[in-house]
Design an enzyme around this catalytic site. Sequence first.
Site, PDB file in Angstrom:
ATOM      1  N   GLU A  29       5.955 -13.335 -13.514  1.00  0.00           N
ATOM      2  CA  GLU A  29       5.491 -12.054 -13.000  1.00  0.00           C
ATOM      3  C   GLU A  29       4.833 -11.202 -14.087  1.00  0.00           C
ATOM      4  OE1 GLU A  29       8.458 -10.684  -9.441  1.00  0.00           O
ATOM      5  OE2 GLU A  29       9.314 -10.745 -11.449  1.00  0.00           O
ATOM      6  N   ASN A  73      -0.987   1.785   6.313  1.00  0.00           N
ATOM      7  CA  ASN A  73      -0.256   0.662   5.721  1.00  0.00           C
ATOM      8  C   ASN A  73       0.110  -0.305   6.832  1.00  0.00           C
ATOM      9  OD1 ASN A  73      -0.320   2.010   3.303  1.00  0.00           O
ATOM     10  ND2 ASN A  73       1.888   2.410   3.197  1.00  0.00           N
ATOM     11  N   GLY A  74       0.035  -1.590   6.541  1.00  0.00           N
ATOM     12  CA  GLY A  74       0.433  -2.582   7.529  1.00  0.00           C
ATOM     13  C   GLY A  74      -0.706  -3.525   7.859  1.00  0.00           C
ATOM     14  N   LYS A  94       5.706  -3.857  -5.270  1.00  0.00           N
ATOM     15  CA  LYS A  94       7.147  -3.632  -5.212  1.00  0.00           C
ATOM     16  C   LYS A  94       7.692  -3.839  -3.803  1.00  0.00           C
ATOM     17  CE  LYS A  94      10.889  -2.263  -7.392  1.00  0.00           C
ATOM     18  NZ  LYS A  94      11.435  -3.128  -8.439  1.00  0.00           N
ATOM     19  N   GLU A 142      15.757 -16.928 -11.954  1.00  0.00           N
ATOM     20  CA  GLU A 142      15.355 -15.530 -12.077  1.00  0.00           C
ATOM     21  C   GLU A 142      14.609 -15.290 -13.392  1.00  0.00           C
ATOM     22  OE1 GLU A 142      14.909 -11.399 -11.334  1.00  0.00           O
ATOM     23  OE2 GLU A 142      15.013 -13.225 -10.129  1.00  0.00           O
ATOM     24  N   CYS A 165       0.838  -1.200   0.000  1.00  0.00           N
ATOM     25  CA  CYS A 165       0.000   0.000   0.000  1.00  0.00           C
ATOM     26  C   CYS A 165       0.873   1.251   0.000  1.00  0.00           C
ATOM     27  CB  CYS A 165      -0.898   0.009   1.225  1.00  0.00           C
ATOM     28  SG  CYS A 165      -1.948  -1.456   1.385  1.00  0.00           S
ATOM     29  N   ARG A 196       4.132   0.381  -6.420  1.00  0.00           N
ATOM     30  CA  ARG A 196       4.136  -0.486  -5.255  1.00  0.00           C
ATOM     31  C   ARG A 196       3.083  -1.587  -5.348  1.00  0.00           C
ATOM     32  NH1 ARG A 196       6.632   1.967  -0.554  1.00  0.00           N
ATOM     33  NH2 ARG A 196       5.193   0.877   0.817  1.00  0.00           N
ATOM     34  N   HIS A 246      14.039 -36.746 -14.040  1.00  0.00           N
ATOM     35  CA  HIS A 246      13.417 -37.148 -12.775  1.00  0.00           C
ATOM     36  C   HIS A 246      12.018 -36.578 -12.621  1.00  0.00           C
ATOM     37  CE1 HIS A 246      17.141 -38.987 -11.475  1.00  0.00           C
ATOM     38  NE2 HIS A 246      17.790 -37.869 -11.788  1.00  0.00           N
ATOM     39  N   TRP A 300      -3.559  -2.296  -1.309  1.00  0.00           N
ATOM     40  CA  TRP A 300      -3.369  -3.655  -1.812  1.00  0.00           C
ATOM     41  C   TRP A 300      -4.094  -4.557  -0.829  1.00  0.00           C
ATOM     42  CZ3 TRP A 300      -1.113  -8.439  -0.677  1.00  0.00           C
ATOM     43  CH2 TRP A 300      -0.773  -9.250  -1.770  1.00  0.00           C
ATOM     44  N   LYS A 313      10.760 -13.875 -13.660  1.00  0.00           N
ATOM     45  CA  LYS A 313      10.389 -12.695 -14.434  1.00  0.00           C
ATOM     46  C   LYS A 313       9.252 -13.005 -15.410  1.00  0.00           C
ATOM     47  CE  LYS A 313      12.613  -9.664 -12.596  1.00  0.00           C
ATOM     48  NZ  LYS A 313      12.294 -10.477 -11.429  1.00  0.00           N
TER      49      LYS A 313
END
Length: 609
Positions: A485, A103-104, A604, A478, A2, A27, A501, A77, A482
């Site tokens: 995302e 926020n939190g 973010k 990575e 947030c 964010r 396997h 968020w 990406k």
Amino acid sequence: MCGIIAARVADDATPYLLDGLERLEYRGYDSAGIAVRTSTGGTETIRSVSRVGDLRTLVAARSGDPFTGTGIGHTRWATHGAVRETNAHPHADCSGRISVVHNGIIENADRLREQLSAQGHVFASEVDSEVITHLVERALAVDPDLMLAVQIATAQLEGSWAIVVLDARDGRMVAAADRSPLVVARAARGDFVASDIGAIATWAETFVALRDGDVVELGESWTWSSRGEVVAVPFATPSPFAAEALELGDHTDHMAKEIEEQPGVVAEILDRIADRAVDGQLWRGLGLAPFERVAVVACGTSLNAGQVIATALRGLGGVPTDTVVASEADQAVLTPGTLVVAISQSGETADVLRALDRFADRHQVLALTNNLHSSLARRADAVLDCHAGPEIGVAATKTFTAQVVVGVSAMISALVASGRIDRSRALALVGDMQRLPGLLAGAAEASLDRIPLLVSSVRDASGFLFLGRGAGLPFAAEGALKLKELSYRWAEAYPAGELKHGPLALVTDGTPVVVVDNGEHKIQANVAEVRARGGFVITIGGAGADVPALGRDAGRLLSCRTDVTDQGMSLWGPLESVVPLQMLARELALQLGCDVDKPRNLAKSVTVE
């Protein structure tokens, strides 16, 4: 996650609030809103479950009493409560006098809600944040001082919070924080509050970060308290970047800009720290005790960067390492003499901070972050600045590269300082690293034409495999992260030797398989296994690869890794491979019509567990 913005200015506050919210969009959020005091002493709240641009349209279309220069704004968020307008911030008390953004997470919100409801308070939303407004309202009924009311309210909270409280009656504004980031700033245009200095960098050249337990009233002069005691206002800190660094310039999106910035970021980092890495001073300056083992604690992209750093430490110095997924830290057992390297781009990653609750009392903690004023930086025994500059795209690009370069440099310095390697070897290793800006630029050059054509061949695929071996494996991981995302397609990374396997069952005609080929001698056999089953292989490697991006130094194609002095970089991996991997993910997302800067459901700064 947030975002918070607040302003006390002489003219209309709404342009500042809306501009600040737009700078906080990176964010991640699913709703946005503002509450502004009007000229008649009331508060008008406008909220939207769309983008900040929609909120701006609603503000422009309103009619009513003129706005004053005092207001608060928020991007939410969702954690508690569905995505709907009634759950969007700001929230108000029963009378509409008090407005709050938060926020939190308030962990005892349910219990507080029951108590307040029993006392006659009426709740308009499902969110935990609304209890704060009613706690302040209840405190004001006993004593009219807003700052005291906020102190009383926050003393009853359990969890994490960054809040701004606005009193419509007199325009007073109070901010408070505990385990969630918040900064205040005084500038020529007025006073500002934000969860991220980038939101107000255009107007404020300096800022003060609130520490846990701080409560601050903004006004002609600031009143600052810490854990209930009035203290002097801390000295302001210069903003870490210029406002223009947040602008797109000639780029179509922030991700493209930040991919392009990587050679320059790495060059600047090496200019800052290379000499001190060679002689051990970079490490000695941290003031940390000797260690026998290192545990990397991180999440997401930072965890992949930590894997690269751990690979370097093992390969260059023979130091044993552990890699701890921060959200699973309760399962980790660290031996005495272990140094914890906690990595977080924002320095506010909740899972990393909670992991330190378990480790910090028994182990030294080195923080690797892009925010020296963060909660992680304050809690660590020593801090290394990643020097990546502002990164707006939610999917990390240049911060990954910066974490790797700073982290590996620090480990080389630690190996010198502890006598595990001598200065001449360190000089050769750092000399190899000086090639990185050219290698990154060469990788971009090699990828520019090839990536769009390859993506057009696989854009309709439902899922991807990413393969690597040895030091190339974290880079494959990575690359898969990406792609997930940004394109919302399934992507899984595996050691190439693990194909037989299980994962080989996923390969059929046309299955895209991206291979980070950094010269591991067995990987060609793994590629042959995929091709034999009809997989569409995309190799990222040296000369002859589908994307010949490795070892290409600013346009000059070199044999893959064979010319590296002492094979230093070959021991910790092909950093330049991240460029085509980032470009691959971005290009696929663009071809699928996705927003590469603001991928869905992601944020973010991940400030919830």
